[in-house]
Design a protein around this motif. Structure first.
Motif, PDB file in Angstrom:
ATOM      1  N   PHE A 116       0.837  -1.209   0.000  1.00 28.23           N
ATOM      2  CA  PHE A 116       0.000   0.000   0.000  1.00 28.23           C
ATOM      3  C   PHE A 116       0.869   1.256   0.000  1.00 28.23           C
ATOM      4  O   PHE A 116       1.878   1.333   0.709  1.00 28.23           O
ATOM      5  CB  PHE A 116      -0.913   0.002   1.226  1.00 28.23           C
ATOM      6  N   ASN A 117       0.472   2.234  -0.800  1.00 31.50           N
ATOM      7  CA  ASN A 117       1.181   3.519  -0.864  1.00 31.50           C
ATOM      8  C   ASN A 117       0.674   4.423   0.266  1.00 31.50           C
ATOM      9  O   ASN A 117      -0.202   5.265   0.064  1.00 31.50           O
ATOM     10  CB  ASN A 117       0.963   4.168  -2.233  1.00 31.50           C
ATOM     11  N   ALA A 118       1.250   4.262   1.439  1.00 27.62           N
ATOM     12  CA  ALA A 118       0.809   5.038   2.600  1.00 27.62           C
ATOM     13  C   ALA A 118       1.468   6.411   2.618  1.00 27.62           C
ATOM     14  O   ALA A 118       2.539   6.620   2.049  1.00 27.62           O
ATOM     15  CB  ALA A 118       1.150   4.287   3.891  1.00 27.62           C
ATOM     16  N   SER A 119       0.832   7.344   3.280  1.00 24.04           N
ATOM     17  CA  SER A 119       1.375   8.706   3.415  1.00 24.04           C
ATOM     18  C   SER A 119       2.237   8.846   4.667  1.00 24.04           C
ATOM     19  O   SER A 119       2.755   9.927   4.940  1.00 24.04           O
ATOM     20  CB  SER A 119       0.229   9.718   3.470  1.00 24.04           C
ATOM     21  N   SER A 120       2.383   7.779   5.419  1.00 26.37           N
ATOM     22  CA  SER A 120       3.166   7.837   6.651  1.00 26.37           C
ATOM     23  C   SER A 120       4.642   8.051   6.332  1.00 26.37           C
ATOM     24  O   SER A 120       5.131   7.628   5.282  1.00 26.37           O
ATOM     25  CB  SER A 120       2.977   6.552   7.444  1.00 26.37           C
ATOM     26  N   PRO A 121       5.372   8.700   7.232  1.00 30.00           N
ATOM     27  CA  PRO A 121       6.811   8.881   7.022  1.00 30.00           C
ATOM     28  C   PRO A 121       7.549   7.568   7.218  1.00 30.00           C
ATOM     29  O   PRO A 121       7.018   6.606   7.775  1.00 30.00           O
ATOM     30  CB  PRO A 121       7.204   9.897   8.102  1.00 30.00           C
ATOM     31  N   LEU A 122       8.780   7.544   6.752  1.00 27.90           N
ATOM     32  CA  LEU A 122       9.653   6.409   7.008  1.00 27.90           C
ATOM     33  C   LEU A 122      10.212   6.559   8.417  1.00 27.90           C
ATOM     34  O   LEU A 122      10.745   7.614   8.770  1.00 27.90           O
ATOM     35  CB  LEU A 122      10.790   6.385   5.990  1.00 27.90           C
ATOM     36  N   GLU A 123      10.071   5.509   9.232  1.00 31.29           N
ATOM     37  CA  GLU A 123      10.585   5.542  10.604  1.00 31.29           C
ATOM     38  C   GLU A 123      11.709   4.538  10.773  1.00 31.29           C
ATOM     39  O   GLU A 123      11.632   3.413  10.269  1.00 31.29           O
ATOM     40  CB  GLU A 123       9.481   5.209  11.613  1.00 31.29           C
ATOM     41  N   ILE A 124      12.721   4.940  11.506  1.00 27.33           N
ATOM     42  CA  ILE A 124      13.854   4.072  11.807  1.00 27.33           C
ATOM     43  C   ILE A 124      13.947   3.936  13.322  1.00 27.33           C
ATOM     44  O   ILE A 124      14.112   4.925  14.037  1.00 27.33           O
ATOM     45  CB  ILE A 124      15.158   4.654  11.238  1.00 27.33           C
ATOM     46  N   GLY A 125      13.794   2.714  13.813  1.00 25.28           N
ATOM     47  CA  GLY A 125      13.886   2.470  15.249  1.00 25.28           C
ATOM     48  C   GLY A 125      12.568   2.446  15.978  1.00 25.28           C
ATOM     49  O   GLY A 125      12.544   2.262  17.199  1.00 25.28           O
ATOM     50  N   SER A 126      11.445   2.600  15.266  1.00 25.94           N
ATOM     51  CA  SER A 126      10.124   2.556  15.916  1.00 25.94           C
ATOM     52  C   SER A 126       9.058   2.597  14.837  1.00 25.94           C
ATOM     53  O   SER A 126       9.352   2.738  13.646  1.00 25.94           O
ATOM     54  CB  SER A 126       9.929   3.747  16.864  1.00 25.94           C
ATOM     55  N   ARG A 127       7.805   2.493  15.265  1.00 23.26           N
ATOM     56  CA  ARG A 127       6.686   2.775  14.375  1.00 23.26           C
ATOM     57  C   ARG A 127       5.626   3.536  15.152  1.00 23.26           C
ATOM     58  O   ARG A 127       5.689   3.663  16.374  1.00 23.26           O
ATOM     59  CB  ARG A 127       6.125   1.498  13.744  1.00 23.26           C
ATOM     60  N   ASN A 128       4.641   4.074  14.424  1.00 25.11           N
ATOM     61  CA  ASN A 128       3.590   4.907  15.030  1.00 25.11           C
ATOM     62  C   ASN A 128       4.198   6.107  15.751  1.00 25.11           C
ATOM     63  O   ASN A 128       3.879   6.412  16.903  1.00 25.11           O
ATOM     64  CB  ASN A 128       2.712   4.095  15.979  1.00 25.11           C
ATOM     65  N   ALA A 129       5.117   6.799  15.033  1.00 21.15           N
ATOM     66  CA  ALA A 129       5.726   8.041  15.536  1.00 21.15           C
ATOM     67  C   ALA A 129       6.408   7.842  16.882  1.00 21.15           C
ATOM     68  O   ALA A 129       6.236   8.629  17.823  1.00 21.15           O
ATOM     69  CB  ALA A 129       4.688   9.158  15.616  1.00 21.15           C
ATOM     70  N   GLY A 130       7.192   6.779  16.976  1.00 15.90           N
ATOM     71  CA  GLY A 130       7.997   6.582  18.168  1.00 15.90           C
ATOM     72  C   GLY A 130       7.281   5.965  19.338  1.00 15.90           C
ATOM     73  O   GLY A 130       7.765   6.056  20.469  1.00 15.90           O
ATOM     74  N   VAL A 131       6.148   5.319  19.096  1.00 11.37           N
ATOM     75  CA  VAL A 131       5.362   4.759  20.199  1.00 11.37           C
ATOM     76  C   VAL A 131       5.560   3.252  20.335  1.00 11.37           C
ATOM     77  O   VAL A 131       5.694   2.730  21.449  1.00 11.37           O
ATOM     78  CB  VAL A 131       3.865   5.083  20.008  1.00 11.37           C
ATOM     79  N   ASN A 132       5.616   2.536  19.240  1.00 12.05           N
ATOM     80  CA  ASN A 132       5.664   1.072  19.285  1.00 12.05           C
ATOM     81  C   ASN A 132       6.949   0.526  18.677  1.00 12.05           C
ATOM     82  O   ASN A 132       7.644   1.213  17.932  1.00 12.05           O
ATOM     83  CB  ASN A 132       4.465   0.479  18.538  1.00 12.05           C
ATOM     84  N   ASN A 133       7.237  -0.740  19.025  1.00 15.79           N
ATOM     85  CA  ASN A 133       8.385  -1.465  18.459  1.00 15.79           C
ATOM     86  C   ASN A 133       9.677  -0.655  18.590  1.00 15.79           C
ATOM     87  O   ASN A 133      10.416  -0.440  17.626  1.00 15.79           O
ATOM     88  CB  ASN A 133       8.125  -1.812  16.994  1.00 15.79           C
ATOM     89  N   LEU A 134       9.957  -0.215  19.816  1.00 14.65           N
ATOM     90  CA  LEU A 134      11.085   0.686  20.076  1.00 14.65           C
ATOM     91  C   LEU A 134      12.405  -0.073  20.055  1.00 14.65           C
ATOM     92  O   LEU A 134      12.548  -1.123  20.677  1.00 14.65           O
ATOM     93  CB  LEU A 134      10.895   1.380  21.418  1.00 14.65           C
TER      94      LEU A 134
END
Length: 783
Positions: A527-545
């Motif tokens: 899916f072509n999501a509009s979310s940014p690319l995250e390194i070291g977490s997902r959901n803006a630093g909330v999960n999978n730290l």
């Protein structure tokens, strides 16, 4: 009356020599005859008792006595020193005098109006005009008497905002605070600062005066808002002894605050820095909360050895800390409370304590540039010597904005060089992904299982179902090892299947497949999501730290590539960045800006120490005007007291047609307001094509002595700017209804201002009263 004489050269001519000088110095003469030519008997002067001369021909020193000139004999050798005699007995101490009466206790008030019913010796700081008064009884009457306050510059600054030289500022060795409201340092709220459990607070500071009875000094905290309070530290003397205090609240309200104080005095000595430390265990496992207070003598680095202040404070009942949205204040606990009076050298906040805490904020004020208004603090996370270090703290990660290049919907190849302290980690830490649950903006993410396997998730719709692809075996890496990990996905292998492979490597070029190929029935794009690319977490630093170090991340929009460059859309090499870097451009053709989130929080100095505008000028009109290229425009002003200038600023209301450079120069002015001498300040500001807004340029501070000055401006491309027209006018000699001088200028191609400028030769007059100022200055009274 004292005598003096001015000599015009290093050699005293005979005509300039007199008997007064001769009696003060040893005169040197070629011979006795030459001497006689200048004294009684043959010269023009009178010889007097005690005069000393030196004769070159005989090498003699001679002194004049009543009998004439007498040769001074050479001194004999110094004899040996005699033995030291015995010390005499100490005399008896005199009687102690009677103790004088205790003076009346003073108090200190900060307000815009004088306190009602003041007491003798009460001190009042008028926060409107920056003056300090004492309520003084002269034996007959009592009245408010102003202190001699050389720090308040009456002649410079507007009436609405006087220049306060004693506002907060960075001195080069610390944050200097003067107990005045609205003067403090702060950093915005962030997820990393929203500590809800155990906490450790460390500070190095000094107080300008002893902590008197009834005194409360707010040190730092996240408090402020009525329902957004978290914690704060204060020093307080409640009447018996000075204590350190930690105040927290579990729900953000003042009514539920939990207060704990030290059981001993921290023993601050005025002007002497001291380290303090406070730790809070919100739940010791036995239904209690435990608070400890420490101190340490001053040293430039954080102490490794501390002295506990009093006893451990154990209180029945556990607690938590509310995750408020207020900033972290340093030197106070809100924007309006009076700040501490002293110097703050360092402030450290840790999530956890006693060696297990993670530093989320470390502001070393002692190493910052003097008079800077903002800088970046550090934390345990961020760009370090060996890559992007993350500590598994909420809100700390790296990111890059969504882009067409990163909107991969087909085959993909992701590679990451990582160091993990635990290669079977809890929490499924994420290497990299474009994955935000909110708004169903889920594309993909590459992560680590707690059993050591690698995992990869994609979504074809932005929401569930999430398609799972996992390695068939664990990596088997030793804890602490640095390794490359990789996943590649073929979304359609031509046989109605999608295929995933996982690899590991020691060097990022030679790869070993991890387990077997994972083939799944069905094809599915990403899916072509509009979310940014995250390194070291997902959901803006909330999960999978992530708790580890990420060295490099490579993304290619292709399957199972043979190199690291084919279809390259992202290559962030964290190892190549300077320590403390907060953002950089990754090296693919996409050139995405990679930003470290909340790893180096910005610290801002809020101060009334500076004023903005034109010194000694009152604004008459604020308007706009065209600032045309090819003309030096001179703004005239005067200063009446030594004044420090350290910034030029301007507001562009209509941007230039092409990228422009605006040049500025500051000169002393002669009595005709012509520029003279060397340039005192030369700088420039870049303004992009069509760019608007306020533009500033901080410069090396320049101290202006009382006198007249000119601020010169010349842009390389014409633009429209905000103008300030000051009320002090100058007229052309013909007067007239439109005789007010608005600008002084000369034609010149835009370029850096240099020494010995040409005079302005054009005067523009008009009906608008006052000089048109195209740029402003930031200034303060000189210390």
């Amino acid at each position: 009356m004292a005598q003096f004489k001015k000599f015009t050269s290093e050699t005293i001519e005979s005509a300039e020599f007199n008997d007064y000088i001769a009696s003060q110095v040893v005169g040197t003469f070629d011979s006795a005859a030459a001497r006689s030519a200048y004294f009684a008997g043959g010269g023009a002067f009178t010889v007097t008792e005690g005069m000393v001369t030196y004769l070159k021909d005989t090498g003699e020193f001679q002194v004049y006595k009543s009998t004439g000139w007498t040769t001074i004999g050479a001194a004999g050798p110094t004899g040996p020193q005699g033995p030291t005699g015995p010390q005499g007995p100490t005399g008896p101490a005199g009687p102690t005098g009677a103790t004088g009466p205790t003076g009346a206790a003073g108090s200190y008030t900060v307000s815009t109006t004088a306190p009602v019913s003041p007491t003798a010796n009460q001190v009042w700081f008028n926060s409107d005009d920056g003056r300090t008064y004492i309520y003084y009884n002269d034996g007959n009457t009592s009245q408010w008497v102003e202190f001699g306050n050389a720090n308040v510059d009456d002649a410079i600054g507007s009436a609405a905002r006087p220049l306060l030289a004693d506002g907060a500022y960075l001195s080069g060795s610390g944050l200097v605070l003067s107990g005045i409201a609205s003067n403090y340092a702060s950093t915005p709220d962030s997820a990393a600062l929203d500590i809800t459990g155990d906490i450790e607070i460390v500070a190095r500071l000094s107080l300008d005066s002893a902590v008197g009875t009834g005194t409360t000094i707010f040190v730092l905290g996240k408090w402020g808002g009525a329902s957004s309070r978290s914690f704060y530290v204060k020093i307080e003397n409640g009447g018996d002894v000075t204590r350190l205090w930690l105040i927290t609240t579990p729900d953000g309200t003042n009514g539920s605050r939990v207060e704990t104080s030290s059981t001993a005095d921290p023993a601050f000595v005025a002007g002497i820095p001291k380290w303090i430390k406070i730790t809070l265990d919100v739940n010791d496992g036995s239904g209690n909360r435990v608070t400890k207070f420490y101190t340490a003598n001053d040293q430039p680095t954080e102490p490794s050895s501390w002295t506990q202040l009093g006893t451990t404070v154990t209180t029945a009942g556990t607690t938590s800390i509310f995750a408020g949205t207020d900033p972290l204040w340093v030197g106070g606990i809100s924007a309006t409370t009076p700040t501490m009076d002293g110097t703050f050298n360092r402030a450290i906040i840790r999530n956890g304590y006693d060696g297990a805490g993670i530093t989320v904020f470390d502001s070393d004020f002692s190493t910052q540039t003097a008079d800077a208004l903002a800088f970046n603090a550090t934390s345990d996370a961020g760009i370090k010597a060996d890559g992007l270090v993350l500590k598994g703290v909420v809100g700390q990660y790296a990111s890059a904005p969504d882009s067409a290049a990163l909107s991969i919907t087909g085959d993909i190849d992701i590679k990451a060089k990582v160091t993990l302290p635990d290669w079977t980690p809890a929490g499924a830490p994420l290497f990299v992904g474009k994955q935000q649950d909110a708004g169903n903006q889920q594309s993909f993410y590459f992560f680590m299982y707690n059993d050591g396997r690698l995992g990869f998730r994609t979504s074809a719709t932005g929401a569930a179902p999430i398609l799972e692809n996992d390695s068939t075996v664990a990596t088997g890496f030793a804890d602490g090892a640095t390794k490359w990990v990789r996943v590649t996905l073929d979304v359609d292998n031509g046989s109605s299947q999608r295929v995933a492979k996982f690899y590991t490597s020691d060097n990022g070029t030679s790869w070993t497949q991890l387990g077997t190929t994972v083939t799944t029935a069905g094809v599915a794009s990403i899916f072509n999501a509009s979310s940014p690319l995250e390194i070291g977490s997902r959901n803006a630093g909330v999960n999978n730290l992530m708790n580890g170090t990420i060295h490099e991340v490579i993304i290619q929009s292709a399957y199972d590539t043979a190199d690291n460059t084919t279809s390259l859309v992202f290559d962030a090499d964290f190892d190549a960045q300077a320590i403390g870097t907060t953002s950089f451009v990754e090296s693919s053709s996409n050139a995405a800006i990679v930003t470290m989130q909340n790893t180096n929080p910005t610290v801002t100095i809020n101060t009334t120490r500076y004023s903005y505008g034109i010194p000694n000028a009152q604004s008459g009109t604020i308007s706009t005007a065209s600032l045309a290229s090819g003309s030096d425009r001179y703004q005239r002003f005067t200063v009446t007291k030594p004044t420090v200038v350290d910034m030029v600023l301007m507001e562009v209301t209509t941007g230039p047609a092409s990228a422009a450079t605006v040049y500025f120069g500051l000169y002393a002015a002669d009595t005709n307001f012509q520029p003279t001498g060397n340039v005192l300040l030369a700088t420039d500001i870049a303004v992009g094509t069509s760019a608007t807004g306020v533009f500033t340029k901080q410069v090396t501070p320049v101290t202006l002595q009382p006198g007249a000055y000119l601020l010169a401006t010349n842009p390389s491309v014409t633009m429209t700017v905000r103008t300030l027209i000051n009320g002090g006018s100058a007229m052309v000699s013909t007067y007239g209804a439109s005789g007010s001088i608005n600008t002084l200028s000369r034609t010149r191609t835009a370029a850096t201002f240099g020494n010995n400028p040409s005079a302005w030769n054009t005067v523009t007059a008009g009906s608008t009263v006052g000089s048109i100022n195209y740029a402003l200055l930031r200034w303060r009274a000189a210390s």
